[in-house]
Design a protein around this motif. Structure first.
Motif, PDB file in Angstrom:
ATOM      1  N   THR A 260       0.834  -1.209   0.000  1.00 42.81           N
ATOM      2  CA  THR A 260       0.000   0.000   0.000  1.00 42.81           C
ATOM      3  C   THR A 260       0.861   1.250   0.000  1.00 42.81           C
ATOM      4  O   THR A 260       0.627   2.187  -0.774  1.00 42.81           O
ATOM      5  N   ILE A 261       1.874   1.268   0.848  1.00 37.92           N
ATOM      6  CA  ILE A 261       2.769   2.428   0.927  1.00 37.92           C
ATOM      7  C   ILE A 261       3.517   2.622  -0.395  1.00 37.92           C
ATOM      8  O   ILE A 261       3.624   3.740  -0.906  1.00 37.92           O
ATOM      9  N   ASP A 262       4.010   1.512  -0.947  1.00 38.98           N
ATOM     10  CA  ASP A 262       4.735   1.599  -2.216  1.00 38.98           C
ATOM     11  C   ASP A 262       3.840   2.148  -3.331  1.00 38.98           C
ATOM     12  O   ASP A 262       4.253   3.034  -4.093  1.00 38.98           O
ATOM     13  N   LEU A 263       2.613   1.640  -3.416  1.00 42.71           N
ATOM     14  CA  LEU A 263       1.692   2.101  -4.456  1.00 42.71           C
ATOM     15  C   LEU A 263       1.259   3.545  -4.225  1.00 42.71           C
ATOM     16  O   LEU A 263       1.108   4.313  -5.188  1.00 42.71           O
ATOM     17  N   ARG A 264       1.077   3.927  -2.966  1.00 44.57           N
ATOM     18  CA  ARG A 264       0.764   5.329  -2.653  1.00 44.57           C
ATOM     19  C   ARG A 264       1.897   6.232  -3.123  1.00 44.57           C
ATOM     20  O   ARG A 264       1.671   7.269  -3.746  1.00 44.57           O
ATOM     21  N   ASN A 265       3.131   5.812  -2.859  1.00 44.57           N
ATOM     22  CA  ASN A 265       4.288   6.620  -3.242  1.00 44.57           C
ATOM     23  C   ASN A 265       4.465   6.706  -4.756  1.00 44.57           C
ATOM     24  O   ASN A 265       5.116   7.618  -5.254  1.00 44.57           O
ATOM     25  N   GLN A 266       3.869   5.776  -5.483  1.00 43.48           N
ATOM     26  CA  GLN A 266       3.900   5.806  -6.946  1.00 43.48           C
ATOM     27  C   GLN A 266       2.754   6.642  -7.515  1.00 43.48           C
ATOM     28  O   GLN A 266       2.609   6.768  -8.727  1.00 43.48           O
TER      29      GLN A 266
END
Length: 98
Positions: free
Chosen positions: A34-40
């Motif tokens: 979730t964090i990785d996708l948010r940061n993308q």
């Protein structure tokens, strides 16, 4: 800080009930992804919709609610993946055998 403790406690209790299908490692991975996708640049609504769509044939409604709550709290950085994993493992150890 009190809000974070309440959220971890609520998530922890949910982890115990969802342990048949979802492991603590799954929950930690969901939080990190979730964090990785948010940061993308992905939006919260897009992540929630994708999780529901992808999980509807894999998980119970209760598990989908848990996953949605986990995504919300991870997206807004209320809970870190490490906190999710720690709380789940702690509660899994203290849960009575089924």
């Amino acid at each position: 800080m009190l809000m974070r403790i309440v959220l971890v406690a609520g998530l922890s209790l949910s982890c115990v009930t969802a342990q048949a299908e979802l492991t603590c490692e799954h929950l930690g991975a969901i939080a990190q992804t979730t964090i990785d996708l948010r940061n993308q640049g992905n939006t919260l609504n897009a992540l929630l919709a994708e999780a529901r769509r992808d999980g509807k044939n894999k998980y119970t409604e209760q598990e989908l609610v848990l996953i949605g709550n986990l995504i919300r709290h991870s997206y807004d950085s209320t809970l870190s993946p490490a906190e999710v994993l720690e709380a789940c493992k702690r509660d899994t150890k203290s849960a009575p055998p089924r």
